[in-house]
Design a protein around this motif. Structure first.
Motif, PDB file in Angstrom:
ATOM      1  N   ASP A   1      -8.125   0.049  -2.646  1.00  0.00           N
ATOM      2  CA  ASP A   1      -9.069   0.662  -1.700  1.00  0.00           C
ATOM      3  C   ASP A   1     -10.088   1.542  -2.402  1.00  0.00           C
ATOM      4  OD1 ASP A   1      -7.601   2.855  -2.444  1.00  0.00           O
ATOM      5  OD2 ASP A   1      -6.685   3.194  -0.488  1.00  0.00           O
TER       6      ASP A   1
ATOM      7  N   CYS B   1      -0.004  14.008   0.040  1.00  0.00           N
ATOM      8  CA  CYS B   1      -1.240  13.824  -0.717  1.00  0.00           C
ATOM      9  C   CYS B   1      -2.043  15.119  -0.668  1.00  0.00           C
ATOM     10  CB  CYS B   1      -2.055  12.676  -0.121  1.00  0.00           C
ATOM     11  SG  CYS B   1      -3.627  12.388  -0.953  1.00  0.00           S
TER      12      CYS B   1
ATOM     13  N   ALA C   1       0.819  -1.226   0.000  1.00  0.00           N
ATOM     14  CA  ALA C   1       0.000   0.000   0.000  1.00  0.00           C
ATOM     15  C   ALA C   1       0.844   1.264   0.000  1.00  0.00           C
ATOM     16  CB  ALA C   1      -0.978   0.015   1.172  1.00  0.00           C
TER      17      ALA C   1
ATOM     18  N   SER D   1      -1.863   7.886  -8.022  1.00  0.00           N
ATOM     19  CA  SER D   1      -1.805   6.466  -7.673  1.00  0.00           C
ATOM     20  C   SER D   1      -3.222   5.933  -7.526  1.00  0.00           C
ATOM     21  CB  SER D   1      -1.013   6.253  -6.380  1.00  0.00           C
ATOM     22  OG  SER D   1      -1.602   6.955  -5.310  1.00  0.00           O
TER      23      SER D   1
ATOM     24  N   THR E   1      -9.748   4.138  -4.395  1.00  0.00           N
ATOM     25  CA  THR E   1      -9.499   5.577  -4.414  1.00  0.00           C
ATOM     26  C   THR E   1      -8.320   5.878  -5.338  1.00  0.00           C
ATOM     27  OG1 THR E   1      -7.972   5.497  -2.531  1.00  0.00           O
ATOM     28  CG2 THR E   1     -10.325   5.857  -2.053  1.00  0.00           C
TER      29      THR E   1
ATOM     30  N   ASP F   1      -4.735  -0.166   0.912  1.00  0.00           N
ATOM     31  CA  ASP F   1      -4.698  -1.450   0.200  1.00  0.00           C
ATOM     32  C   ASP F   1      -3.641  -1.336  -0.901  1.00  0.00           C
ATOM     33  OD1 ASP F   1      -5.207  -4.021  -0.578  1.00  0.00           O
ATOM     34  OD2 ASP F   1      -7.404  -3.770  -0.638  1.00  0.00           O
TER      35      ASP F   1
ATOM     36  N   HIS G   1      -2.500   5.073   1.187  1.00  0.00           N
ATOM     37  CA  HIS G   1      -3.461   4.044   0.787  1.00  0.00           C
ATOM     38  C   HIS G   1      -3.555   2.981   1.876  1.00  0.00           C
ATOM     39  CE1 HIS G   1      -4.371   5.416  -3.269  1.00  0.00           C
ATOM     40  NE2 HIS G   1      -3.066   5.612  -3.498  1.00  0.00           N
TER      41      HIS G   1
ATOM     42  N   VAL H   1      -1.334  -0.863  -4.063  1.00  0.00           N
ATOM     43  CA  VAL H   1      -1.310   0.101  -5.154  1.00  0.00           C
ATOM     44  C   VAL H   1      -1.171  -0.684  -6.453  1.00  0.00           C
ATOM     45  CG1 VAL H   1      -0.123   2.071  -6.156  1.00  0.00           C
ATOM     46  CG2 VAL H   1      -0.271   1.839  -3.667  1.00  0.00           C
TER      47      VAL H   1
ATOM     48  N   ARG I   1      -5.332   8.890  -5.594  1.00  0.00           N
ATOM     49  CA  ARG I   1      -4.712   9.936  -4.780  1.00  0.00           C
ATOM     50  C   ARG I   1      -3.746  10.743  -5.639  1.00  0.00           C
ATOM     51  NH1 ARG I   1      -5.721   9.520   0.729  1.00  0.00           N
ATOM     52  NH2 ARG I   1      -6.674   7.541   1.345  1.00  0.00           N
TER      53      ARG I   1
ATOM     54  N   SER J   1      -5.512   2.506  -6.200  1.00  0.00           N
ATOM     55  CA  SER J   1      -5.356   1.415  -5.248  1.00  0.00           C
ATOM     56  C   SER J   1      -6.602   0.545  -5.221  1.00  0.00           C
ATOM     57  CB  SER J   1      -5.078   1.988  -3.854  1.00  0.00           C
ATOM     58  OG  SER J   1      -5.113   0.987  -2.872  1.00  0.00           O
TER      59      SER J   1
ATOM     60  N   THR K   1      -7.808  13.352  -2.719  1.00  0.00           N
ATOM     61  CA  THR K   1      -8.254  11.960  -2.773  1.00  0.00           C
ATOM     62  C   THR K   1      -9.537  11.898  -3.586  1.00  0.00           C
ATOM     63  OG1 THR K   1      -7.274  11.472  -0.614  1.00  0.00           O
ATOM     64  CG2 THR K   1      -8.933   9.951  -1.447  1.00  0.00           C
TER      65      THR K   1
ATOM     66  N   ASP L   1     -12.583   9.470  -4.773  1.00  0.00           N
ATOM     67  CA  ASP L   1     -13.304   8.218  -4.503  1.00  0.00           C
ATOM     68  C   ASP L   1     -14.074   7.833  -5.763  1.00  0.00           C
ATOM     69  OD1 ASP L   1     -15.002   6.176  -3.669  1.00  0.00           O
ATOM     70  OD2 ASP L   1     -15.012   6.933  -1.619  1.00  0.00           O
TER      71      ASP L   1
END
Length: 651
Positions: free
Chosen positions: A451, A464, A380, A447, A453, A433, A431, A435, A455, A449, A467, A469
């Motif tokens: 997760d 960062c 991550a 990046s 998202t 989770d 992150h 990448v 970033r 990920s 972010t 989503d």
């Protein structure tokens, strides 16, 4: 001979000489008079011992000579003879064509021995004669055909009568002769083709010699470039060293002051620690500083190989290659695999120069740009590396223990051994989770990920700044009645598919491909989706865009070319297996499509062809691992396979 006659002749001859304009040759009357006296004296000695025995015949003979000399034609012959060399006398008896023929036929034997053997059984003159006879036949055939048409018009029924036997025999002889001449012409054509083949073979040999010379020059250029870079780095290091300061004496007061400062900097003692943003508590990294590296001339050797030619093949890893990138042909390459290693390679010699160590898990994505490497891992985190910080070390370093780093050229390897311990710049940890995709340009890094998202990172500060989503953006678009929504396929989700398959950014524009088959174009200034491209029915695994087009590859086995100006599909084509990696340049699109070869598509003529080790092998031949990742720059193709082998090809 009397005085009067002897004086008369020269004067008359001088008149003739002046009349004909022959004094321009350099002869005067004095020369002619001396010539006459010389002839008279010589003749007197030849005829008899004294002048009395000669009688009147001598005088008569001299009179005839003098009379003959008065004629202009004789005088011209005498004058021209005095100015003519013996060689000119010989050549005057032969014509020009005869002289040329004798010169050609008088070649020395050593030159005649070097004449190559002719494979043709006919002479050049016979071939010329065959061509001339064929032209005569065509003319006679046209005359006969025109005569036959005239008979058809005039004679009617008479034209239907058979020809005479004599005419038929002549026609048969003419056709037979033409058949023989056809054989001569065919043989001449065959000999000419053999001669062209020999010339082509000689040109290929010459081309190979020049290619070897070019390869040597580029190797020498790489050596000089490496030495120059080392010298420049040493100069920069000497300029950056701060002056030494005298050591301060250690006192109890200074120790107490240091303890107070340490205590005040402890985050646990700061009351506002929990209320501050986690991003503000990140250590402020050093700015990504690149050493001044001279712009080297780009290698051109690969441009002269046939497309699909193997340049190098390297057993890079012991497990499947997960990410690969390089900066320019025969330059630096970085590879990552499931064996939890990230290796840096010198493509010019095909040798590993070091490891990028720091991640706690395998690296899933990476990018190399101007000596800066960004790696995204399953732990991550995203880490940045500056390859220009690499230092030369003796040969007995940690790389010498690896089997993958053995090289036949020991001296070259010893002089280029490097350590990459100082190349790490900083880590980007936000992150939660793994990448799976990243891309940076300038001071901005994006990046993606698992997760769910995206970033945006500021590489100057190492923090960062935004972010994104993806699920929230899809829900917002759906609530506003847009044409974008999260579109699950209804099938069992593919566990191997990454939620964020690929990203690419340019200034404030961001393109992102996700597992729902959507390609979303984001505006980083507002953090909103500007446009969504609908078309793929499987997860998007790779994408790349230029000024006008966006090319995407998907697990639905298709590659689609989008027009960024209208948002519509410009072109599309499919393969037999899912697309795992794709890249294009000005001429071609290359893709890894679940086979042991790289799929190449020429954009100019729409031609599809295969490149790689699996080309030409059948089921009975040796099996090659599946190509999983490809990179293409300036006709230089690099492929990463599932067995850990990396190959470089011309494309």
């Amino acid at each position: 001979m009397d005085r009067h006659r002897r004086d008369e002749s020269p004067s008359g001859l001088s008149d003739i000489v002046e009349q004909d304009g022959l004094l321009g040759t350099g002869l005067t009357t004095r020369h002619i008079e001396a010539f006459g006296r010389k002839v008279t004296t010589t003749a007197g000695h030849l005829i008899g011992p004294n002048g009395e025995t000669s009688g009147g015949g001598y005088h008569n003979a001299m009179a005839d000579i003098q009379r003959e000399l008065r004629r202009p034609t004789a005088q011209r012959k005498v004058f021209s003879l005095t100015q003519t060399t013996p060689t000119d006398l010989v050549r005057s008896k032969l014509s020009t064509s005869e002289i040329q023929s004798r010169a050609i036929s008088s070649l020395p034997d050593d030159l005649l021995a070097n004449i190559p053997d002719d494979a043709s059984s006919y002479s050049l003159f016979q071939g010329f004669q065959a061509s001339q006879d064929d032209q005569e036949y065509r003319r006679s055939h046209r005359r006969r055909s025109s005569k036959g048409k005239k008979l058809l018009k005039d004679g009617g029924d008479r034209a239907a009568l058979p020809s005479a036997p004599g005419d038929l025999k002549k026609e048969r002889e003419l056709l037979t002769r033409r058949m023989d001449l056809m054989g001569v012409r065919k043989n001449m054509c065959s000999s000419e083709i053999h001669e062209i083949d020999n010339k082509i073979a000689n040109l290929h040999n010459m081309r190979k010699i020049v290619l070897d010379r070019l390869a040597g020059l580029e190797m020498e250029e790489a050596e000089l470039e490496h030495e120059l870079t080392e010298i420049e780095n040493k100069l920069e290091d000497t300029q950056e060293e701060p002056p030494e300061t005298p050591a301060q004496p250690v006192t109890p007061a200074s120790v107490e002051g240091n303890e107070d400062s340490v205590a005040s900097e402890d985050p646990a003692m700061d009351a506002s620690f929990m209320s501050e943003s986690i991003y503000q508590k990140l250590p402020s990294p050093k700015s990504v500083k690149q050493r001044s590296i001279r712009k080297r001339s780009m290698p051109v050797l690969h441009e002269h190989f046939a497309p699909g030619s193997l340049i190098k093949e390297m057993p890079a890893h012991s497990d499947m290659v997960t990410a690969i990138d390089f900066d320019y042909p025969f330059g630096t390459m970085v590879t990552a695999a499931l064996d939890d290693t990230v290796r840096v390679w010198d493509l010019n010699v095909g040798r590993c120069t070091g490891f990028l160590e720091g991640h706690n898990a395998s690296v899933r994505c990476l990018q190399l740009e101007d000596n800066i490497v960004a790696t995204g891992s399953m732990d991550a985190s995203v880490k940045l590396w500056d390859l220009s910080r690499a230092r030369s070390v003796p040969r007995n370093n940690r790389l010498s223990r690896g089997d993958d780093d053995e090289d036949d050229d020991g001296a070259s390897q010893a002089s280029h051994s490097t350590t990459l311990e100082d190349c790490h710049v900083f880590s980007l940890d936000a992150h939660v989770d793994e990448v799976t995709a990243l891309h940076f340009r300038g001071n901005t890094l994006i990046s993606g990920s698992a997760d769910k998202t995206l970033r945006q990172w500021d590489l100057t500060k190492g923090r960062c700044v935004q972010t994104l989503d993806v699920l929230w953006a899809a829900a917002q678009a759906d609530s506003l009645g847009g044409d974008t929504q999260w579109r699950p396929t209804g099938r069992v989700p593919d566990a191997s598919a990454d939620f964020v398959g690929a990203v690419q950014c340019f200034d404030a524009a961001l393109a992102c491909g996700t597992a729902d088959g959507m390609v979303r174009l984001w505006d980083l200034r507002s953090g909103q989706v500007h446009r969504s491209l609908v078309g793929h029915t499987g997860p998007v695994t790779c994408l790349q865009f230029d000024d006008f087009h966006l090319v995407t590859g998907s697990a639905d086995r298709s590659i689609r070319i989008w027009d960024l100006r209208s948002g519509s599909i410009y072109d599309a084509y499919a393969y037999d297996h899912p697309i795992t990696s794709m890249m294009f340049d000005a001429k071609r699109i290359v893709a890894a499509a679940g086979e042991n070869v790289v799929k190449v598509y020429d954009k100019a003529d729409g031609h599809h062809w295969d490149c790689g080790a699996g080309v030409g092998t059948d089921d009975m031949g040796p099996s090659h691992a599946t190509v999983d990742h490809v990179r293409l720059k300036e006709g230089f193709l690099v492929e990463g396979r599932k067995d850990g082998i990396v190959g470089a090809w011309t494309c």
